[in-house]
Design an enzyme around this catalytic site. Structure first.
Site, PDB file in Angstrom:
ATOM      1  N   ASP A   1       0.866  -1.179   0.000  1.00  0.00           N
ATOM      2  CA  ASP A   1       0.000   0.000   0.000  1.00  0.00           C
ATOM      3  C   ASP A   1       0.904   1.231   0.000  1.00  0.00           C
ATOM      4  OD1 ASP A   1      -2.005   1.844   0.239  1.00  0.00           O
ATOM      5  OD2 ASP A   1      -2.381   1.472   2.363  1.00  0.00           O
ATOM      6  N   GLU A   2       1.340   1.623  -1.193  1.00  0.00           N
ATOM      7  CA  GLU A   2       2.290   2.716  -1.354  1.00  0.00           C
ATOM      8  C   GLU A   2       3.580   2.490  -0.546  1.00  0.00           C
ATOM      9  OE1 GLU A   2      -0.331   6.572  -2.403  1.00  0.00           O
ATOM     10  OE2 GLU A   2      -0.255   6.122  -0.267  1.00  0.00           O
ATOM     11  N   PRO A   3       4.253   1.359  -0.762  1.00  0.00           N
ATOM     12  CA  PRO A   3       5.452   1.042   0.017  1.00  0.00           C
ATOM     13  C   PRO A   3       6.634   1.979  -0.234  1.00  0.00           C
ATOM     14  CG  PRO A   3       5.221  -0.499  -1.798  1.00  0.00           C
ATOM     15  CD  PRO A   3       3.958   0.313  -1.756  1.00  0.00           C
TER      16      PRO A   3
END
Length: 491
Positions: A129-131
């Protein structure tokens, strides 16, 4: 819930030309809007039951595709037998165990994909998740590509790799630049090595690049750009970048990514926009009216299939609107507005008109919502209030007071109304238990709705703890599995 507490979308009256266009489209192949979906998150203290979301919102509003923030068994079961295309998310917290163990990845795919693949139209698995968020630093980077690769291997073993693609959601700050000129964009130096690995992985598996856009955050950060630029309004002075002109944030963001991909050697890679939306509360310029302008402009822009200056006639293959429902437990590191991105309130009531698949028709609200009794917790004005600040702080730190932020819907309450709002939020999040309205004797339970104008004091819905618990348990099982493998490896 009393009907006067609902906020129906404003009426949408199409002009004759639009009616004619809709009639022509009805006889033509599905329009570009079919490539638009919505994000469905689960960070809510009182989530609307998944069956209500699917049967009461997604299907009645003809939503063609949905992106799940995580592998929710309730959501996937509710989506079974429908034609809704599904993207299943993998939270950042699972990247390390999935990267470290092929068995853990196989277990995750078995539990969350294989068991539903015959009845749910799963198209993508979004790993992370949006790393690559700048604020995350290097925390998740080493695990992103290995986790994606292990999931792909597990899909292959389950004979699902030809049906389900693996993508990695990347935040816009992975490539954005200070000048905001697309031609100057490139991937951040700190992600270059990992990005090269990711792009090679995506290319080898014929997968697209998924980017997460946050137009409201960009608007806050770039005061030199007008609101019209973000709302797809006609501009007398478009942003010039060499021979190209940009009159909206969306196209400029896509072309910035195209430039970054080209500089990295992957100029032809397809693009999916995994997130694009506008909040309705929690900050200045976060209102339903502005959100409606953004969503209308975005969907209309996509329906034209005009693409961007660098990719004419080739828009992103899919775009997911952010978001379906408000989530009162989302991370607020970027701002309190993050909890108010929903097209619908947390209880499934439309806040404005948006075409999420239903066309010009008004959005349909979730029916038969099971609310808790009409009771609210407010400050007792007959008590000594000199030390009320500690109760206010305690309620806000354990609840959601983002609607009290400057410029928000409840920012004008003043004292003691703002305290009552905080106490009630805490009270509702704790299922209206009597002791949750104590606050050292300062709280008072009332049956009179304390809402003022557009400032609605929330009334919680009745929900099963299992609706939120199953996600935590699924993550816990995988982490335990990873720890067991890790222990055996060390021993």
């Amino acid at each position: 819930m009393p009907s006067n507490r609902r906020r129906p979308p404003p009426p949408f009256v199409p002009d004759p030309l639009l009616l004619l266009l809709l009639l022509l489209l009805a006889m033509a192949p599905p329009p570009a809007a079919s490539a638009v979906g919505v994000n469905w998150g689960f960070a809510s203290s009182h989530p609307l039951p998944a069956s209500h979301v699917v049967r009461g919102l997604l299907l009645p509003n003809s939503v063609p595709r949905v992106r799940l923030a995580a592998a929710s068994s309730d959501a996937l079961s509710a989506l079974a037998g429908t034609s809704v295309a599904v993207t299943v998310g993998v939270p950042d917290a699972l990247l390390r165990p999935l990267a470290s163990s092929t068995k853990a990845a196989a277990a995750w795919v078995h539990d969350n994909i294989t068991r539903y693949a015959s009845s749910v139209r799963i198209e993508y698995i979004a790993v992370g998740d949006e790393p690559f968020l700048l604020s995350h630093g290097q925390h998740f980077q080493p695990f992103v590509v290995p986790a994606a690769a292990n999931i792909k291997k597990a899909l292959s073993a389950a004979k699902l790799s030809s049906k389900i693609e693996v993508v990695v959601p990347c935040s816009a700050d992975t490539y954005q630049n200070a000048s905001m000129l697309p031609s100057k964009a490139s991937f951040r130096p700190d992600v270059n090595k990992t990005m090269a690995e990711l792009l090679s992985f995506l290319t080898n598996n014929s997968s697209p690049f998924m980017v997460e856009l946050n137009p409201f955050l960009s608007f806050q950060q770039h005061k030199n750009l007008s609101l019209d630029y973000y709302l797809f309004q006609l501009m007398s002075h478009p942003v010039k970048d060499g021979e190209n002109k940009y009159d909206n944030y969306f196209d400029a963001s896509i072309d910035a990514l195209v430039t970054a991909l080209t500089k990295a050697g992957f100029s032809d890679m397809d693009i999916i926009v995994g997130r694009a939306g506008w909040p309705t509360d929690g900050a200045v310029n976060a209102t339903p009216a502005i959100a409606q302008s953004f969503m209308t402009g975005l969907v209309n822009h996509l329906s034209k299939k005009s693409g961007t200056p660098l990719r004419p006639k080739a828009p992103p293959i899919e775009t997911y609107l952010f978001s379906l429902l408000d989530e009162d437990q989302r991370n607020t590191a970027s701002g309190g507005y993050e909890r108010h991105h929903g097209i619908f309130t947390f209880d499934g009531q439309a806040k404005y008109y948006a075409n999420i698949g239903q066309g010009p028709k008004p959005l349909k609200n979730a029916p038969d919502v099971d609310y808790l009794p009409s009771k609210w917790c407010v400050i007792d004005n007959n008590k000594e209030l000199t030390n009320v600040s500690s109760s206010f702080s305690a309620a806000c730190s354990n609840g959601d007071c983002t609607a009290l932020s400057p410029g928000s819907s409840c920012s004008g309450l003043g004292f003691p109304g703002n305290v009552s709002y905080a106490l009630n939020n805490y009270y509702q999040q704790h299922d209206q238990s009597e002791d949750s309205c104590n606050f050292s004797g300062l709280g008072l339970i009332t049956t009179v709705d304390p809402s003022v104008d557009n400032c609605l004091f929330p009334l919680a819905i009745r929900t099963s703890a299992a609706a939120s618990l199953h996600l935590t348990l699924a993550m816990f099982r995988l982490l335990v599995l990873f720890m067991a493998f890790h222990f055996l490896f060390i021993v």
